[in-house]
Design an enzyme around this catalytic site. Structure first.
Site, PDB file in Angstrom:
ATOM      1  N   ASP A 133       1.159   0.524   1.782  1.00 18.52           N
ATOM      2  CA  ASP A 133       0.341   0.111   2.917  1.00 18.52           C
ATOM      3  C   ASP A 133      -0.385   1.325   3.465  1.00 18.52           C
ATOM      4  OD1 ASP A 133       1.095  -2.585   2.846  1.00 18.52           O
ATOM      5  OD2 ASP A 133       2.837  -2.241   4.126  1.00 18.52           O
ATOM      6  N   ASP A 158      -2.797  -7.529   1.614  1.00 18.51           N
ATOM      7  CA  ASP A 158      -2.306  -8.253   2.795  1.00 18.51           C
ATOM      8  C   ASP A 158      -3.452  -8.973   3.508  1.00 18.51           C
ATOM      9  OD1 ASP A 158       0.242  -7.206   2.331  1.00 18.51           O
ATOM     10  OD2 ASP A 158      -0.019  -5.570   3.767  1.00 18.51           O
TER      11      ASP A 158
END
Length: 161
Positions: A114, A130
């Site tokens: 991330d 995401d």
């Protein structure tokens, strides 16, 4: 032909996700974070071994199985031609592509990379995959809510007719 194009788009979006993550690992991981827009956006390197927003930390195996099942189910619906091309179909493409992008990380690394860190609200660090999954899912939900409201209104008008 639509199914082939859809699979190519899914592959392209998953490849974009992986390409971004390649550069994140190469350029961001060594420094940890980079401020892009003060008070708005920062890139922050995070290895997420859980699910969305850091939930189920350390349960990568569970997330892998759940993701595989969802991707297979969605692909089956798309490829069966039961889902007509349109808004929901495109949302399925986005969700599947994002799921595959993060699934590649889980298989390859045991965690998801991330890097998008929004600063103007207290939120979790996330990634392009995401975004695909979240936006696709919210658009489908929003579309369904709209359709329910529209049908309810039409029935009410017909009844009061």
């Amino acid at each position: 032909m639509l199914q082939i194009i859809s699979l190519l788009v899914i592959a392209a979006l998953a490849a974009v996700d992986q390409l971004i993550k390649y550069f994140v690992v190469a350029d961001l991981k060594p420094i940890g974070e980079k401020l892009l827009i003060p008070g708005v956006l920062r890139l922050t390197y995070v290895e997420n071994d859980g699910a969305m927003m850091g939930t189920l930390g350390g349960k990568a195996n569970v997330m892998t199985v759940v993701t595989v099942v969802i991707i297979i189910a969605m692909l089956a619906v798309m490829l069966s031609k039961k889902l007509k091309f349109g808004f929901n179909y495109c949302c399925f493409v986005a969700i599947i592509a994002g799921g595959i992008g993060n699934l590649i990380d889980r298989f390859r690394l045991g965690y998801v990379i991330d890097y998008i860190d929004v600063l103007f609200v207290k939120f979790y660090v996330f990634n392009f995959a995401d975004c695909l999954v979240t936006v696709g899912a919210f658009l489908i939900i929003g579309c369904q809510i709209y359709e329910i409201i529209k049908e309810t209104k039409e029935k009410k008008e017909k009844k009061n007719g």
